[in-house]
Scaffold this active site. Structure first.
Site, mmCIF file in Angstrom:
data_model
loop_
_atom_site.group_PDB
_atom_site.id
_atom_site.type_symbol
_atom_site.label_atom_id
_atom_site.label_comp_id
_atom_site.label_asym_id
_atom_site.label_seq_id
_atom_site.Cartn_x
_atom_site.Cartn_y
_atom_site.Cartn_z
ATOM 1 N N CYS A 61 71.334 67.734 -33.811
ATOM 2 C CA CYS A 61 70.321 68.020 -32.795
ATOM 3 C C CYS A 61 70.207 69.520 -32.545
ATOM 4 O O CYS A 61 71.202 70.208 -32.334
ATOM 5 C CB CYS A 61 70.674 67.315 -31.482
ATOM 6 S SG CYS A 61 70.566 65.535 -31.550
ATOM 7 N N CYS A 115 67.624 76.056 -29.216
ATOM 8 C CA CYS A 115 67.216 75.163 -30.304
ATOM 9 C C CYS A 115 66.622 75.981 -31.444
ATOM 10 O O CYS A 115 65.686 76.760 -31.239
ATOM 11 C CB CYS A 115 66.193 74.151 -29.778
ATOM 12 S SG CYS A 115 65.487 73.079 -31.041
ATOM 13 N N CYS A 138 62.497 76.292 -26.466
ATOM 14 C CA CYS A 138 63.837 76.175 -25.876
ATOM 15 C C CYS A 138 64.781 77.140 -26.596
ATOM 16 O O CYS A 138 64.905 77.077 -27.822
ATOM 17 C CB CYS A 138 64.346 74.740 -25.989
ATOM 18 S SG CYS A 138 63.305 73.534 -25.113
ATOM 19 N N CYS A 162 58.028 74.018 -33.644
ATOM 20 C CA CYS A 162 57.903 73.485 -32.288
ATOM 21 C C CYS A 162 57.450 74.599 -31.363
ATOM 22 O O CYS A 162 57.877 75.754 -31.511
ATOM 23 C CB CYS A 162 59.249 72.923 -31.810
ATOM 24 S SG CYS A 162 59.186 72.167 -30.162
ATOM 25 N N CYS A 204 65.898 60.228 -38.430
ATOM 26 C CA CYS A 204 65.383 61.214 -37.485
ATOM 27 C C CYS A 204 64.187 61.896 -38.144
ATOM 28 O O CYS A 204 64.342 62.562 -39.176
ATOM 29 C CB CYS A 204 66.480 62.226 -37.150
ATOM 30 S SG CYS A 204 65.971 63.531 -36.016
ATOM 31 N N GLU A 244 61.869 68.882 -41.909
ATOM 32 C CA GLU A 244 63.096 68.207 -42.298
ATOM 33 C C GLU A 244 63.199 66.835 -41.630
ATOM 34 O O GLU A 244 62.708 66.639 -40.523
ATOM 35 C CB GLU A 244 64.318 69.051 -41.920
ATOM 36 C CG GLU A 244 64.427 70.327 -42.746
ATOM 37 C CD GLU A 244 65.602 71.205 -42.343
ATOM 38 O OE1 GLU A 244 66.242 71.774 -43.245
ATOM 39 O OE2 GLU A 244 65.858 71.327 -41.137
#
Length: 386
Positions: free
Chosen positions: A378, A163, A160, A156, A149, A125
Site C-alpha cells: 500500500c 504515498c 497524499c 493519482c 489489487c 501497476e
C-alpha cells in the site's frame, strides 16, 4: 494534554505539513482515449455491436463466455469462432489495452506485481496476492484465495505526501476496459476471489469507469460484489452516489488522522470534505447497505500513531450514537517510499493503537503487508520502470 505534549504535537504536525509537495488535482489531463474494447460495452449494447459488424447476434454470448468466463483475451485461439473472422474480431472488439513491461515476485511467488504499459505509454501497476497456498508459508493460513489489487488511474491527483502514487501526480483516468483487462489477465492465472481498488489512483475520481468495471466483474465474470472493495480518501459526493447503486461492495475509507488539522496535511482532500462529512457519508453507506465499512489508517511514526490519537479516532467513529459495530479499522504500518522522511510506527505503538480502539469496542486488525520488497505494498505503487 499538557503544554509540553501540545508543543510536541504542534512540532510533529508541522513536520507532516512539510511533506506535502503537490496540489490536489480532480480533472485528469486530456489524452487520447484508449481503443474501444468489448469490456467497454454494457450488456444491452453488445448484440447491436456484433450485428453492426456483420456477425450473427449469438456471437455476443460467445465473446462473453470466452473473455469473461474463460479469461481468454486472444480471439485467435477461439475455436468456436470461424478462423477467417478471428483477426477482424480481435481488431474490432479486443484491441490490446495493456502490454506487460515487467513482473516482480515476492512471498515465495505468491505476490506478483505487474507493470503495464497503456496504449499511450502511460504506466500502471496491479498486484496479485494469493493466500493459503499449500507449502508456501509466506501466503499465510486459511482457505485458498486470491486478491487482485487494481489501478483505476495512471497516477493519482490526491497528493497524499506519504504515498508514492500521490506524489507522482495524475496522468489520466483509465477506461472501464483497461480496468477489466487487469482482472481478466489475473483470472487467466488463478481463480480470483477478491478485487480491491487500492492500486494506483483514487477510484471515486474516476467513478463511471470504476462502476462500469465493477458491473462487468459481478454480472459477467461472476465475482461476488461482497468480494470487491472500493477505496477512497473521502470524496463525499461519490460515497453518497455509491450508496444508491444497489451493488453491495465493501467501502474502504482512508482516514489516516482523527482530526482535521492533521488530516488536512496527510490527506489534502480533507480541506474540501472534512472528517465529519466523510464519516457521516460512510455511516450512511453502512445504514443503507448493511455492509461494514473498512477504515484504513497508515501508522506513521510519531505523526499519527499516538495512543491519544487512537482514542480520538474511536471517539470520532462512535460519535452521534453510531456505535462501534459499523466499522473495522485496518491500521497499516507505513510502507517505505523513496525520499520519504517518514517511517512505520514502532511495533509496540502499533499494538497499543489497536488496544485503545478495541477498548472502545471497535474491531481493529493490523493489516498484513505483502510485497513490500518489490514496492508492491500500500502506498508504494509508482509505476517506475522501462
Amino acid at each position: 494534554m499538557t503544554a509540553a505534549e501540545q508543543a510536541r504535537v504542534d512540532e510533529l504536525d508541522a513536520h507532516a505539513r512539510a511533506g506535502r509537495t503537490l496540489p490536489l488535482r480532480f480533472d485528469a489531463p486530456r489524452r487520447g482515449k484508449p481503443p474501444r474494447h468489448w469490456a467497454d460495452l454494457a450488456p444491452d449494447e453488445r448484440r447491436g455491436a456484433v450485428t453492426d459488424a456483420g456477425l450473427p447476434p449469438f456471437r455476443a454470448s460467445q465473446f462473453d463466455t470466452q473473455y469473461y468466463r474463460h479469461a481468454n483475451a486472444d480471439p485467435s485461439t477461439w475455436t468456436d469462432l470461424p478462423a477467417a473472422a478471428r483477426d477482424e474480431v480481435a481488431e474490432r472488439f479486443f484491441p490490446a489495452l495493456l502490454s506487460p513491461v515487467r513482473e516482480q515476485a515476492a512471498d515465495e511467488g505468491t505476490t506478483v506485481k505487474t507493470l503495464w504499459r497503456l496504449h499511450d505509454g502511460a504506466l500502471v501497476e496491479s498486484v496479485l496476492m494469493e493466500y493459503g497456498v499449500a507449502g508456501k508459508r509466506s501466503s499465510g493460513s486459511g482457505r485458498r484465495r486470491a486478491t487482485l489489487c487494481v489501478s483505476s488511474q495512471a497516477g493519482c491527483g490526491m497528493a497524499c505526501p506519504f504515498c508514492a502514487t500521490g506524489q507522482g501526480g495524475l496522468q489520466r483516468n483509465m477506461s472501464t476496459g483497461e480496468i477489466v483487462a487487469q482482472v481478466v489477465a489475473a483470472a487467466a492465472r488463478v481463480r480470483l476471489t477478491n478485487i480491491v481498488f487500492m492500486g494506483m489512483g483514487e477510484p471515486m475520481a474516476n467513478y463511471n469507469a470504476v462502476m462500469g468495471s465493477v458491473r462487468r466483474m459481478v454480472d459477467d465474470i461472476g465475482l461476488s460484489a461482497r468480494g470487491i472493495t472500493i477505496s477512497t480518501v473521502g470524496l463525499v459526493p461519490r460515497i453518497r452516489q455509491l450508496t444508491t447503486e444497489g451493488v453491495p461492495v465493501t467501502l474502504a475509507v482512508s482516514l489516516h488522522a482523527p482530526d482535521d488539522e492533521l488530516r488536512d496535511t496527510l490527506v489534502p482532500i480533507n480541506t474540501r470534505f472534512p472528517l465529519a462529512e466523510v464519516v457521516d457519508a460512510a455511516h450512511a453507506y453502512f445504514r443503507t447497505t448493511g455492509r461494514r465499512v473498512s477504515i484504513e489508517y497508515a501508522l506513521i511514526r510519531d505523526v499519527n500513531d499516538q495512543a491519544w490519537r487512537a482514542d480520538a479516532l474511536g471517539a470520532l467513529l462512535t460519535a452521534d450514537g453510531r456505535g462501534a459495530h459499523w466499522v473495522h479499522v485496518n491500521p497499516i504500518p507505513l510502507n517505505p517510499t523513496p525520499g520519504s522522511k517518514w517511517t512505520a510506527s514502532r511495533r509496540a505503538d502499533e499494538h497499543k493503537f489497536v488496544r485503545r480502539l478495541n477498548a472502545r469496542g471497535i474491531a481493529a486488525t493490523i493489516r498484513d503487508t505483502r510485497g513490500r520488497e518489490i514496492d508492491g505494498a500500500c502506498g508504494q505503487l509508482a509505476a517506475q520502470g522501462a
